[in-house]
Design a protein around this motif. Sequence first.
Motif, PDB file in Angstrom:
ATOM      1  N   UNK A  12      33.521  34.896  32.406  1.00 36.23           N
ATOM      2  CA  UNK A  12      33.079  35.306  33.742  1.00 36.23           C
ATOM      3  C   UNK A  12      34.201  35.611  34.710  1.00 36.23           C
ATOM      4  N   UNK A  13      35.441  35.708  34.231  1.00 32.55           N
ATOM      5  CA  UNK A  13      36.566  36.023  35.106  1.00 32.55           C
ATOM      6  C   UNK A  13      36.530  37.517  35.432  1.00 32.55           C
ATOM      7  N   UNK A  14      36.725  37.907  36.717  1.00 31.53           N
ATOM      8  CA  UNK A  14      36.711  39.335  37.098  1.00 31.53           C
ATOM      9  C   UNK A  14      37.721  40.153  36.297  1.00 31.53           C
ATOM     10  N   UNK A  15      37.444  41.453  36.193  1.00 28.74           N
ATOM     11  CA  UNK A  15      38.219  42.325  35.321  1.00 28.74           C
ATOM     12  C   UNK A  15      39.712  42.343  35.649  1.00 28.74           C
ATOM     13  N   UNK A  16      40.061  42.623  36.907  1.00 26.50           N
ATOM     14  CA  UNK A  16      41.479  42.728  37.259  1.00 26.50           C
ATOM     15  C   UNK A  16      42.212  41.405  37.103  1.00 26.50           C
ATOM     16  N   UNK A  17      41.516  40.320  37.440  1.00 30.74           N
ATOM     17  CA  UNK A  17      42.130  38.999  37.315  1.00 30.74           C
ATOM     18  C   UNK A  17      42.292  38.607  35.846  1.00 30.74           C
ATOM     19  N   UNK A  45      45.406  40.271  34.450  1.00 35.12           N
ATOM     20  CA  UNK A  45      46.651  39.609  34.863  1.00 35.12           C
ATOM     21  C   UNK A  45      46.830  38.282  34.144  1.00 35.12           C
ATOM     22  N   UNK A  46      45.752  37.511  34.052  1.00 38.45           N
ATOM     23  CA  UNK A  46      45.833  36.214  33.367  1.00 38.45           C
ATOM     24  C   UNK A  46      46.169  36.398  31.887  1.00 38.45           C
ATOM     25  N   UNK A  47      45.622  37.448  31.296  1.00 35.65           N
ATOM     26  CA  UNK A  47      45.901  37.708  29.884  1.00 35.65           C
ATOM     27  C   UNK A  47      47.381  38.015  29.676  1.00 35.65           C
ATOM     28  N   UNK A  48      47.952  38.805  30.589  1.00 35.45           N
ATOM     29  CA  UNK A  48      49.389  39.116  30.511  1.00 35.45           C
ATOM     30  C   UNK A  48      50.219  37.841  30.645  1.00 35.45           C
TER      31      UNK A  48
END
Length: 556
Positions: free
Chosen positions: A413-418, A421-424
Motif C-alpha cells: 500500500x505504499x504510494x508509487x513515487x515513495x 525511492x524506498x526500493x532504490x
Amino acid sequence: MKLKIEENYIDYTDHIISVKEFCNQDQEVEVEKTLEYYEEFAEQIDEEIKELKEINSNENIDILEEILMENLGFYTINSSIKDVDGGAVQTKHNIKNEVYASEDMKYDRDIYVDQKEMNNYKESKKNEDGTITSEITGNIIDKSAHTDHIVSGKEYHKEIGFAQSEKEKKEAINCEENFSVIEGSANQSKSDQSLDDWKDNTQGGRDVKNEEYFNYNKEAAKETEEKNKKMREKIAKEQKKVLGKYYSKESLKKGVSKGANMAVKIAITEVIAITTRETISYSKDKTDINSSFKDFLLVIMDGFKLGIEKLFKEIVTILKKMLTTLTNGILETIITTVINIFFTTATSIIKVIRSILNMLSDIKTKLSNFKNKSKAEKKKIFLSLLINGILTLPILSGAGIIQTIEKVFLNLGVPNILSDILAIGLSNFIGGLLIMIASRYLNEFTKAYNQKTANNIELLNSRLKTKISSIKAISEQIELENSLQIGLKFLESIRKEEEIFVNNINNNFNSFNETFNNLSSIDISDSLNLSTKRVFIKDNSNETEEILTKLRNIKF
C-alpha cells in the motif's frame, strides 16, 4: 721507463700486452654491466617484496566497496526508469508498427470525429427534394447517406495526427476538403481504409472488388478523387514540418522530464549511498564480536553522524552529478528518438544507451588530470570504469531487482513515487551489506595470496642473488688469471728488452775497448818529445812541419 743509448730510445710501455689481447675485454665489460643490472633488479625485487608484505589489502577492498556502492546507484536508477519499447517520444515508424510511447498515443476516434461538421456538410449537399446524390456512385440516396472522411482519422493519425493537438487534428480531418457523402453501406465497408485500398479490396467473402460491387462511378467520383489527391499532397507537404517540430519539442520535453526524474533519483541514491557507506565503514572498524548490542547501536549512530557530515561536504559533487544526469536524460531521449524514426528500440537497448552516456560522462570526469593522481586513485578509476562497463550489459540492467522490491512496497500500500525511492534506498543498503560481506572474504583471500606470492618471489630472488655472487666469484677468478697472463707476458717482454740492452752494452763496450787498445799502443814518450821539441822551434821552420806530420800519423 726510458733508457738513452747511442741516441736510441727503448720504451717498455710500447711492449706491454693489453688485457684485450689475452681476453675479450668487450665481453668482460658486458658481464660487468649485466651483473650490475641484475644486482639492481634484485634490489628492486626486494622493494617489491617489502611493499607486497606491507600492502594494505583492506585498502583495495575499501576501494572496491566504494566503487560498487557508487555504481549501484546508476544501476538502480537505470532499472527503475519506466522505459517502454520505442522510447518516450512517439514516432511515425513506431505508430505504424503499433508501438506506442504511451496509451494516449493510440488512435482514438472520438478525438478526430466532429459530428457537427459532418452533419453540416451533409446538409449542404441535399437536393431541393431533400435527397442526396452519392459522391462516388452518382446514385440518389436519402436516409442512408453518410458523411465519409476521405482520409480516415486513423490513417491521418498514423501519418501526422499523433504529432498534433486535438484541435489541430479535428480541424485537419473535419473540413470540406476531406468530406464526401456516400452510401451508408459503402461507408461502413470503407471504414478506416484509404479510398484506393478500399476500391481494390474484396470483402465479405465476395469475389469482386468493392469498386464493382458498390457500382463505383469514376465520373461521379471525380470531385472525391480530386479531394483525396489534394488531402494527401497537403499531408505530405506538412508532414516534415509538423514531425520535425514535434520530434524536437517532444525530445526536449520528454528528455528534461526523464532527466529530472533521474537527477532526483541520483540525488536520493547519493544521499543514501554516502550515509550508508560511511555508517558501514565506521561500524566495521569500531565493532567486534564481543561488542554489546547497545555499543553496536551507539557505533551505528556515530557512523550515521559521520555520514551526514560527509554528505554536506559532497553537496557540490551531488549537484554536478544531478546536472550530468539531467543532460544525459535529454541526450538519451534525443538519441532514442532519432533511432526510432527508422527502427524500433527495445527497453534493454534504451537502458544500455543510458548506461553508456553515464559511463562516458564518468570517464570524462575521472580521466581529467589523470597523470597527477596517486596510485590508489588511478586504481580506483580503472576499477570503476571496468565495473561501469560491465553494468552496461543488458543482463545486469534488466535484472529487475529494484522492480521486485518496488512491487513488494506497492502491495503493502505504499504510494508509487515513495515505493520507487524506498526500493532504490533498500537495494543500495542491501547491496552495500552484501558487498561488505563478500569483501571480507575476498580480503582474507588477498592477504593469503599476497603472502604466498611474496614468499615465492623472495625464494626466487635469493636464488638470483646466489647466482649473481657465483658469477662475480667466477668473474674475479677469470680476472686474476688474466692478470697473471698479462704479468707473464710483461716479464717476457722485459727479458727481451734486457737482451737488447745487454747486447747494446756489449757492442758499446767492444768499441770502447778497441779505442782503448789503440790509445795504449801510442809511444807517449815520442809524442811528448815531439811536442816539447815543437815548443822550442820557430813556427816557420821546416822542422816544425816534420813534427806535425809525425803527430798526425799517430793512431788512436
